[in-house]
Structures are given as structure tokens and as C-alpha cells.
Scaffold this motif. Structure first.
Motif, PDB file in Angstrom:
ATOM      1  N   PRO A  39       5.985   3.390 -16.395  1.00  0.00           N
ATOM      2  CA  PRO A  39       6.284   4.462 -17.241  1.00  0.00           C
ATOM      3  C   PRO A  39       5.605   3.756 -18.486  1.00  0.00           C
ATOM      4  O   PRO A  39       4.843   5.175 -18.514  1.00  0.00           O
ATOM      5  CB  PRO A  39       7.683   4.364 -18.145  1.00  0.00           C
ATOM      6  N   ALA A  40       5.113   2.928 -18.400  1.00  0.00           N
ATOM      7  CA  ALA A  40       3.944   2.522 -19.719  1.00  0.00           C
ATOM      8  C   ALA A  40       2.772   2.442 -18.430  1.00  0.00           C
ATOM      9  O   ALA A  40       1.482   2.953 -19.580  1.00  0.00           O
ATOM     10  CB  ALA A  40       4.368   0.775 -19.613  1.00  0.00           C
ATOM     11  N   ALA A  41       2.646   2.351 -17.499  1.00  0.00           N
ATOM     12  CA  ALA A  41       0.818   2.681 -16.636  1.00  0.00           C
ATOM     13  C   ALA A  41       0.587   3.928 -16.897  1.00  0.00           C
ATOM     14  O   ALA A  41      -0.219   4.943 -17.413  1.00  0.00           O
ATOM     15  CB  ALA A  41       1.000   2.077 -15.675  1.00  0.00           C
ATOM     16  N   VAL A  42       2.152   5.077 -16.485  1.00  0.00           N
ATOM     17  CA  VAL A  42       1.941   6.822 -16.775  1.00  0.00           C
ATOM     18  C   VAL A  42       1.778   6.391 -18.374  1.00  0.00           C
ATOM     19  O   VAL A  42       0.663   7.887 -18.837  1.00  0.00           O
ATOM     20  CB  VAL A  42       3.225   7.269 -16.173  1.00  0.00           C
ATOM     21  N   GLY A  43       2.651   6.007 -18.881  1.00  0.00           N
ATOM     22  CA  GLY A  43       2.028   6.264 -20.672  1.00  0.00           C
ATOM     23  C   GLY A  43       0.783   6.521 -20.825  1.00  0.00           C
ATOM     24  O   GLY A  43      -0.085   6.666 -22.219  1.00  0.00           O
ATOM     25  N   ALA A  44      -0.343   5.191 -20.730  1.00  0.00           N
ATOM     26  CA  ALA A  44      -1.177   4.701 -20.945  1.00  0.00           C
ATOM     27  C   ALA A  44      -2.256   5.592 -20.837  1.00  0.00           C
ATOM     28  O   ALA A  44      -3.100   6.721 -21.193  1.00  0.00           O
ATOM     29  CB  ALA A  44      -1.461   2.957 -20.042  1.00  0.00           C
ATOM     30  N   LEU A  45      -2.243   6.514 -19.201  1.00  0.00           N
ATOM     31  CA  LEU A  45      -2.998   7.458 -18.745  1.00  0.00           C
ATOM     32  C   LEU A  45      -2.661   8.262 -19.153  1.00  0.00           C
ATOM     33  O   LEU A  45      -3.838   9.584 -20.101  1.00  0.00           O
ATOM     34  CB  LEU A  45      -2.879   7.742 -17.230  1.00  0.00           C
ATOM     35  N   LEU A  85     -13.145   5.068 -21.299  1.00  0.00           N
ATOM     36  CA  LEU A  85     -12.156   5.808 -21.671  1.00  0.00           C
ATOM     37  C   LEU A  85     -11.982   5.972 -19.829  1.00  0.00           C
ATOM     38  O   LEU A  85     -11.196   5.917 -18.963  1.00  0.00           O
ATOM     39  CB  LEU A  85     -12.338   6.900 -22.560  1.00  0.00           C
ATOM     40  N   GLY A  86     -12.974   6.296 -18.838  1.00  0.00           N
ATOM     41  CA  GLY A  86     -12.665   6.906 -17.665  1.00  0.00           C
ATOM     42  C   GLY A  86     -12.406   5.612 -16.709  1.00  0.00           C
ATOM     43  O   GLY A  86     -11.714   5.517 -16.058  1.00  0.00           O
ATOM     44  N   VAL A  87     -12.891   4.313 -16.980  1.00  0.00           N
ATOM     45  CA  VAL A  87     -12.102   3.219 -16.514  1.00  0.00           C
ATOM     46  C   VAL A  87     -10.585   2.810 -16.342  1.00  0.00           C
ATOM     47  O   VAL A  87     -10.305   2.509 -14.992  1.00  0.00           O
ATOM     48  CB  VAL A  87     -13.026   2.165 -16.991  1.00  0.00           C
ATOM     49  N   ASN A  88     -10.323   2.877 -17.454  1.00  0.00           N
ATOM     50  CA  ASN A  88      -9.266   2.608 -18.060  1.00  0.00           C
ATOM     51  C   ASN A  88      -8.265   3.592 -17.464  1.00  0.00           C
ATOM     52  O   ASN A  88      -7.089   3.481 -16.825  1.00  0.00           O
ATOM     53  CB  ASN A  88      -8.302   2.325 -19.390  1.00  0.00           C
ATOM     54  N   ALA A  89      -8.687   4.865 -17.078  1.00  0.00           N
ATOM     55  CA  ALA A  89      -7.723   6.299 -16.590  1.00  0.00           C
ATOM     56  C   ALA A  89      -7.633   5.927 -14.937  1.00  0.00           C
ATOM     57  O   ALA A  89      -6.805   5.942 -14.597  1.00  0.00           O
ATOM     58  CB  ALA A  89      -8.735   7.724 -17.105  1.00  0.00           C
ATOM     59  N   ILE A  90      -8.670   5.348 -14.618  1.00  0.00           N
ATOM     60  CA  ILE A  90      -8.786   4.578 -12.938  1.00  0.00           C
ATOM     61  C   ILE A  90      -7.780   3.980 -13.131  1.00  0.00           C
ATOM     62  O   ILE A  90      -6.837   3.898 -11.986  1.00  0.00           O
ATOM     63  CB  ILE A  90      -9.656   4.637 -12.367  1.00  0.00           C
ATOM     64  N   ALA A  92      -5.281   2.833 -14.239  1.00  0.00           N
ATOM     65  CA  ALA A  92      -4.246   2.971 -14.470  1.00  0.00           C
ATOM     66  C   ALA A  92      -3.103   3.873 -13.464  1.00  0.00           C
ATOM     67  O   ALA A  92      -2.332   3.432 -13.254  1.00  0.00           O
ATOM     68  CB  ALA A  92      -3.643   4.058 -15.614  1.00  0.00           C
ATOM     69  N   VAL A  93      -3.884   4.667 -13.247  1.00  0.00           N
ATOM     70  CA  VAL A  93      -3.977   5.725 -11.885  1.00  0.00           C
ATOM     71  C   VAL A  93      -3.051   4.995 -10.909  1.00  0.00           C
ATOM     72  O   VAL A  93      -2.631   4.670 -10.020  1.00  0.00           O
ATOM     73  CB  VAL A  93      -5.025   6.084 -11.394  1.00  0.00           C
ATOM     74  N   ALA A  94      -4.481   3.691 -10.527  1.00  0.00           N
ATOM     75  CA  ALA A  94      -4.163   2.207  -9.593  1.00  0.00           C
ATOM     76  C   ALA A  94      -3.214   1.717  -9.515  1.00  0.00           C
ATOM     77  O   ALA A  94      -2.578   1.292  -9.082  1.00  0.00           O
ATOM     78  CB  ALA A  94      -5.807   1.797 -10.077  1.00  0.00           C
ATOM     79  N   ALA A 106      -1.764  -6.895  -4.865  1.00  0.00           N
ATOM     80  CA  ALA A 106      -2.378  -5.503  -4.896  1.00  0.00           C
ATOM     81  C   ALA A 106      -2.477  -5.217  -6.597  1.00  0.00           C
ATOM     82  O   ALA A 106      -3.079  -5.463  -7.505  1.00  0.00           O
ATOM     83  CB  ALA A 106      -1.867  -5.409  -4.400  1.00  0.00           C
ATOM     84  N   THR A 107      -0.607  -5.100  -6.835  1.00  0.00           N
ATOM     85  CA  THR A 107      -0.581  -3.880  -7.898  1.00  0.00           C
ATOM     86  C   THR A 107      -0.786  -5.374  -9.055  1.00  0.00           C
ATOM     87  O   THR A 107      -0.962  -5.145  -9.906  1.00  0.00           O
ATOM     88  CB  THR A 107       1.253  -4.052  -7.870  1.00  0.00           C
ATOM     89  N   LYS A 108      -0.616  -7.235  -9.110  1.00  0.00           N
ATOM     90  CA  LYS A 108      -0.559  -7.637 -10.105  1.00  0.00           C
ATOM     91  C   LYS A 108      -2.649  -7.923 -10.119  1.00  0.00           C
ATOM     92  O   LYS A 108      -2.623  -8.055 -11.570  1.00  0.00           O
ATOM     93  CB  LYS A 108      -0.108  -9.148  -9.576  1.00  0.00           C
ATOM     94  N   ILE A 109      -3.014  -7.975  -9.258  1.00  0.00           N
ATOM     95  CA  ILE A 109      -4.433  -7.792  -9.796  1.00  0.00           C
ATOM     96  C   ILE A 109      -5.024  -6.303 -10.366  1.00  0.00           C
ATOM     97  O   ILE A 109      -5.752  -6.627 -10.934  1.00  0.00           O
ATOM     98  CB  ILE A 109      -5.233  -8.074  -8.416  1.00  0.00           C
ATOM     99  N   VAL A 110      -4.661  -5.035 -10.187  1.00  0.00           N
ATOM    100  CA  VAL A 110      -4.766  -4.303 -10.159  1.00  0.00           C
ATOM    101  C   VAL A 110      -4.363  -4.398 -12.498  1.00  0.00           C
ATOM    102  O   VAL A 110      -4.749  -4.274 -12.924  1.00  0.00           O
ATOM    103  CB  VAL A 110      -4.523  -3.121  -9.930  1.00  0.00           C
ATOM    104  N   GLY A 111      -3.056  -4.977 -12.606  1.00  0.00           N
ATOM    105  CA  GLY A 111      -2.722  -5.182 -13.655  1.00  0.00           C
ATOM    106  C   GLY A 111      -3.656  -5.953 -14.596  1.00  0.00           C
ATOM    107  O   GLY A 111      -3.511  -6.003 -15.577  1.00  0.00           O
ATOM    108  N   ILE A 112      -4.012  -7.398 -13.913  1.00  0.00           N
ATOM    109  CA  ILE A 112      -5.082  -8.382 -14.067  1.00  0.00           C
ATOM    110  C   ILE A 112      -6.045  -7.939 -15.048  1.00  0.00           C
ATOM    111  O   ILE A 112      -7.015  -7.501 -16.164  1.00  0.00           O
ATOM    112  CB  ILE A 112      -5.163  -9.615 -13.772  1.00  0.00           C
ATOM    113  N   VAL A 113      -6.903  -6.862 -13.903  1.00  0.00           N
ATOM    114  CA  VAL A 113      -8.027  -6.030 -14.051  1.00  0.00           C
ATOM    115  C   VAL A 113      -7.233  -5.201 -15.504  1.00  0.00           C
ATOM    116  O   VAL A 113      -8.858  -5.325 -15.933  1.00  0.00           O
ATOM    117  CB  VAL A 113      -8.116  -4.987 -13.214  1.00  0.00           C
ATOM    118  N   GLY A 114      -6.180  -4.633 -16.049  1.00  0.00           N
ATOM    119  CA  GLY A 114      -5.820  -4.072 -17.071  1.00  0.00           C
ATOM    120  C   GLY A 114      -6.525  -4.218 -17.892  1.00  0.00           C
ATOM    121  O   GLY A 114      -6.150  -3.949 -19.098  1.00  0.00           O
TER     122      GLY A 114
END
Length: 272
Positions: A39-45, A85-90, A92-94, A106-114
Motif C-alpha cells: 500500500p505504501a509503494a502504491v501511495g508513493a506512486l 521523478l520517472g525513476v522513482n515511479a518505475i 514503485a511499480v517494480a 527480488a522484492t528486497k533488492i528493489v526496496g533497497i534501490v527505492g
């Protein structure tokens, strides 16, 4: 200088969206608040998209929008904002997509990138205003003030989502030191910016709104979130007030009229 409200909204929402994404990644690293992450990732997007729309609204004319798009890779302060802005949106979707899969790594890695891209977002929305032509903006303290504001607002929003979703008490105890730390960073950064401009600022906006309500108030509320989760809502309100006041103040201490394309013309980075 008149307050440019579309840019106030853009920088507040984009900064908060980036920080919220960073807290999603942080909670994954800590193994806490799993219920709140997607939900927070969706909210961020949502925050990033709405913030981007506010930025576009400031450009006003289709020709200006096309000029901005055509010069997005000039790597000026403004173009870096759009890129991040575009990078963070991508990201969040990922995160949402990987969280629906079976690979926790994979989820944790994407989270670290976030975490990295989200914190960077909070900084660049302020760094784009640093320029020699504006003495009260021409200080590293300004982007750090934006960073502090973004972290405090995003952290408080993550805590608010945790409260709304009724996450476990143990999750609150683990996340709250980070949320409290974000509000402290905001206070220090706001004070640093005030010092950098010689505290030549509107007393009500700076001391009343940004410092006392927005920062001290947020710290006081955040300190009690672990004991009363509803305090997260109060923390969020304080942080938002502080963020708006800081941004409004920045425009008021500027000299002369300035808009996005006026800046571009002075810098010669968009060819307009």
C-alpha cells in the motif's frame, strides 16, 4: 516574490513520495511492517504522479511542456528532478510487481534501490532551486531542508498507513525510531537553512509554521507513536504544515519574479 503554489505542491508530494518509497525499502530490510509495504509503494506512486501533474500545471502552455520534455537530458537542476521523478515511479511499480511474485530477494533488492532513489528524490526537488541569481536560495542548506521535509513527511505517512492497517505493535517499535529520526533531521535542516539566510524570514511562517509546528510538533508527536499509533496522524499533519511553510517561505525570500522557464532562460539549459 510570489509563491508558486504548483511548485510547492510538486516538491512536497514528490519529496514525500520518494521518502515513502524509501521507508518501504527500509521496512523490508528491517523485516517489519510487511502489511504496509505494498500500500505504501502504491501511495508513493500516486504522490509522484500527482506531484508531476502539479509541475506540468506550472508550465502552463503545451510549448513549454514540449520544451521541457525535449531537454530532459540536459541534466540541469530541473531536468534531474524530472528524471528522478520517472525513476522513482518505475521503482514503485517494480516493487508492487515483485511483491506479488514469489521472490522475496527480488522484492528486497528493489526496496533497497527505492531507498537510494527515494532519498535522492527528496534532495533534488530542492537542489533545482540553488542558483547564484537568488542569494537566499544559493546555499546547500536549501536542498537539505527539502530533504529533511521529505523524510519527515514520508516517514509520518508510512507510520499513518501502519496505523490505518493496524500493524503489530512490534512493527511500530521497530519503525518509530526511524520516523522520529526523520523529524529530527527536518528540524536540524530547517534551522540550518534559517541560519544560512540570516533568519531573514517571515516570523510566522518560519518560526511558527516550519520550526515549532512542523518540526518540534512533529518530533513531539512521533515520540509517542509507539505507545499510541493514532499519533501518527498528528505527526503527518505537523510535517505537512512544516513542509508547506518552508516552501512558501523560500519563495517569499526570493528576489524578483521567477518561474520555471525564466530560470531555464537564465541558465540557457532549455534553449528558450
Amino acid at each position: 516574490m510570489a509563491i508558486q503554489w504548483p511548485l510547492v505542491i510538486f516538491s512536497l508530494l514528490a519529496g514525500a513520495g520518494g521518502a515513502l518509497l524509501a521507508f518501504v525499502g527500509l521496512s523490508g530490510v528491517l523485516g517489519l511492517a510487511k502489511k504496509a509495504r505494498v500500500p505504501a509503494a502504491v501511495g508513493a506512486l500516486v504522490l509522484l504522479v500527482v506531484g508531476g501533474c502539479a509541475s506540468v500545471a506550472h508550465l502552463a502552455q503545451p510549448a513549454n511542456i514540449m520544451a521541457a520534455a525535449a531537454n530532459v537530458f540536459s541534466f540541469s537542476g530541473i531536468s534531474v528532478e524530472l528524471i528522478m521523478l520517472g525513476v522513482n515511479a518505475i521503482v514503485a511499480v517494480a516493487y508492487v510487481l515483485t511483491a506479488r511474485g514469489e521472490s522475496a530477494n527480488a522484492t528486497k533488492i528493489v526496496g533497497i534501490v527505492g531507498i537510494v532513489t527515494g532519498v535522492a528524490m527528496t534532495f533534488v526537488v530542492g537542489n533545482g532551486y540553488v542558483m547564484e541569481a537568488q542569494p537566499n536560495w544559493n546555499t546547500p542548506a536549501l536542498p537539505f531542508a527539502y530533504l529533511g521535509s521529505g523524510l519527515a513527511t514520508g516517514g509520518a505517512l508510512f507510520a499513518t498507513l501502519m496505523a490505518a492497517l493496524k500493524t503489530d505493535e512490534a512493527d511500530f517499535r521497530g519503525i518509530m525510531p526511524w520516523v522520529l529520526g526523520a523529524t529530527v533531521v527536518q528540524l536540524v535542516a530547517f534551522l540550518a537553512y534559517g541560519f544560512a539566510i540570516g533568519f531573514a524570514a517571515d516570523v510566522l511562517l518560519y518560526w511558527g509554521g516550519a520550526v515549532i509546528v512542523g518540526s518540534v510538533g512533529a518530533i513531539a508527536c512521533a515520540a509517542f507513536i509507539a505507545k499510541a499509533s493514532t499519533m501518527a496522524y498528528a505527526t503527518l499533519v505537523c510535517a505537512v504544515v512544516g513542509g508547506i511553510c518552508l516552501r512558501a517561505l523560500m519563495w517569499l525570500v526570493g528576489t524578483g519574479f521567477l518561474d520555471a522557464f525564466g530560470t531555464a532562460a537564465v541558465r540557457g539549459v532549455w534553449g528558450v
